[in-house]
Design a protein around this motif. Structure first.
Motif, PDB file in Angstrom:
ATOM      1  N   GLU A  33       0.818  -1.222   0.000  1.00  0.00           N
ATOM      2  CA  GLU A  33       0.000   0.000   0.000  1.00  0.00           C
ATOM      3  C   GLU A  33       0.847   1.266   0.000  1.00  0.00           C
ATOM      4  OE1 GLU A  33      -3.117   0.464   2.848  1.00  0.00           O
ATOM      5  OE2 GLU A  33      -4.309  -1.154   1.974  1.00  0.00           O
ATOM      6  N   ASN A  34       2.033   1.184   0.583  1.00  0.00           N
ATOM      7  CA  ASN A  34       2.902   2.358   0.668  1.00  0.00           C
ATOM      8  C   ASN A  34       3.951   2.393  -0.443  1.00  0.00           C
ATOM      9  OD1 ASN A  34       1.829   3.711   3.058  1.00  0.00           O
ATOM     10  ND2 ASN A  34       2.385   1.805   4.076  1.00  0.00           N
ATOM     11  N   ASN A  35       3.757   1.551  -1.459  1.00  0.00           N
ATOM     12  CA  ASN A  35       4.628   1.520  -2.640  1.00  0.00           C
ATOM     13  C   ASN A  35       6.106   1.307  -2.307  1.00  0.00           C
ATOM     14  OD1 ASN A  35       2.634   1.930  -4.707  1.00  0.00           O
ATOM     15  ND2 ASN A  35       2.445   4.021  -3.941  1.00  0.00           N
ATOM     16  N   ARG A  36       6.356   0.561  -1.232  1.00  0.00           N
ATOM     17  CA  ARG A  36       7.745   0.242  -0.893  1.00  0.00           C
ATOM     18  C   ARG A  36       8.244  -0.928  -1.736  1.00  0.00           C
ATOM     19  NH1 ARG A  36       5.845   0.802   4.716  1.00  0.00           N
ATOM     20  NH2 ARG A  36       6.242   2.961   5.280  1.00  0.00           N
ATOM     21  N   VAL A  37       7.352  -1.894  -1.992  1.00  0.00           N
ATOM     22  CA  VAL A  37       7.663  -3.048  -2.834  1.00  0.00           C
ATOM     23  C   VAL A  37       6.426  -3.407  -3.637  1.00  0.00           C
ATOM     24  CG1 VAL A  37       9.439  -4.032  -1.312  1.00  0.00           C
ATOM     25  CG2 VAL A  37       7.056  -4.680  -1.011  1.00  0.00           C
ATOM     26  N   GLU A  38       6.608  -4.201  -4.680  1.00  0.00           N
ATOM     27  CA  GLU A  38       5.476  -4.680  -5.467  1.00  0.00           C
ATOM     28  C   GLU A  38       5.340  -6.184  -5.278  1.00  0.00           C
ATOM     29  OE1 GLU A  38       5.508  -3.533  -9.550  1.00  0.00           O
ATOM     30  OE2 GLU A  38       5.526  -1.406  -9.073  1.00  0.00           O
ATOM     31  N   PRO A  39       4.114  -6.684  -5.285  1.00  0.00           N
ATOM     32  CA  PRO A  39       3.918  -8.126  -5.125  1.00  0.00           C
ATOM     33  C   PRO A  39       4.391  -8.878  -6.362  1.00  0.00           C
ATOM     34  CG  PRO A  39       1.827  -7.043  -5.595  1.00  0.00           C
ATOM     35  CD  PRO A  39       2.845  -5.964  -5.430  1.00  0.00           C
ATOM     36  N   ASP A  40       4.760 -10.158  -6.163  1.00  0.00           N
ATOM     37  CA  ASP A  40       5.108 -10.978  -7.318  1.00  0.00           C
ATOM     38  C   ASP A  40       3.829 -11.292  -8.093  1.00  0.00           C
ATOM     39  OD1 ASP A  40       3.797 -13.200  -6.097  1.00  0.00           O
ATOM     40  OD2 ASP A  40       5.655 -13.887  -5.197  1.00  0.00           O
ATOM     41  N   SER A  41       3.969 -11.892  -9.252  1.00  0.00           N
ATOM     42  CA  SER A  41       2.807 -12.092 -10.131  1.00  0.00           C
ATOM     43  C   SER A  41       1.739 -12.984  -9.496  1.00  0.00           C
ATOM     44  CB  SER A  41       3.237 -12.658 -11.485  1.00  0.00           C
ATOM     45  OG  SER A  41       3.890 -13.892 -11.313  1.00  0.00           O
ATOM     46  N   GLU A  42       2.154 -14.003  -8.738  1.00  0.00           N
ATOM     47  CA  GLU A  42       1.171 -14.883  -8.104  1.00  0.00           C
ATOM     48  C   GLU A  42       0.349 -14.117  -7.071  1.00  0.00           C
ATOM     49  OE1 GLU A  42       0.933 -18.677  -5.103  1.00  0.00           O
ATOM     50  OE2 GLU A  42       2.745 -18.415  -6.280  1.00  0.00           O
ATOM     51  N   LEU A  43       1.017 -13.346  -6.231  1.00  0.00           N
ATOM     52  CA  LEU A  43       0.301 -12.582  -5.214  1.00  0.00           C
ATOM     53  C   LEU A  43      -0.533 -11.478  -5.854  1.00  0.00           C
ATOM     54  CD1 LEU A  43      -0.314 -12.237  -2.240  1.00  0.00           C
ATOM     55  CD2 LEU A  43       1.671 -10.722  -2.081  1.00  0.00           C
TER      56      LEU A  43
END
Length: 111
Positions: A33-43
């Protein structure tokens, strides 16, 4: 962009509620939510499923959050030879998610 969309989609639910549905920690969800990381494609696919939106919407590739199954299923990666390998893989993943949602909806007696 994804973070603001996740916050909007979450509405009045807590980060903890969404994290539990995803099977991840609240802290990990907070990073998305805070744009620190992005989820992998599965998540990413699981997040889209939970909120009933497309992965394209979450990624900011479209402003339309609603999947259009019939339109999306018309296309295959071979339909456009100008797509990069990454775009083809992304399209395959998105079509797989749409098919899984349709299968789930077909087995759901409430639908």
């Amino acid at each position: 962009m994804m973070g603001s969309r996740l916050k909007k989609l979450r509405g009045k639910k807590t980060q903890e509620e969404i994290a539990v549905k995803l099977g991840i920690s609240r802290a990990r969800y907070s990073h998305y939510e805070n744009n620190r990381v992005e989820p992998d494609s599965e998540l990413l696919g699981r997040i889209a499923d939970i909120f009933g939106v497309t992965t394209d919407y979450l990624l900011g590739r479209t402003d339309n959050p609603t999947p259009n199954y019939k339109e999306s299923e018309r296309y295959t990666c071979q339909d456009n030879e100008n797509l990069t390998e990454e775009e083809k893989n992304y399209l395959k993943l998105q079509l797989e998610i749409f098919r899984k949602i349709k299968e789930k909806d077909g087995k759901n007696p409430d639908k």
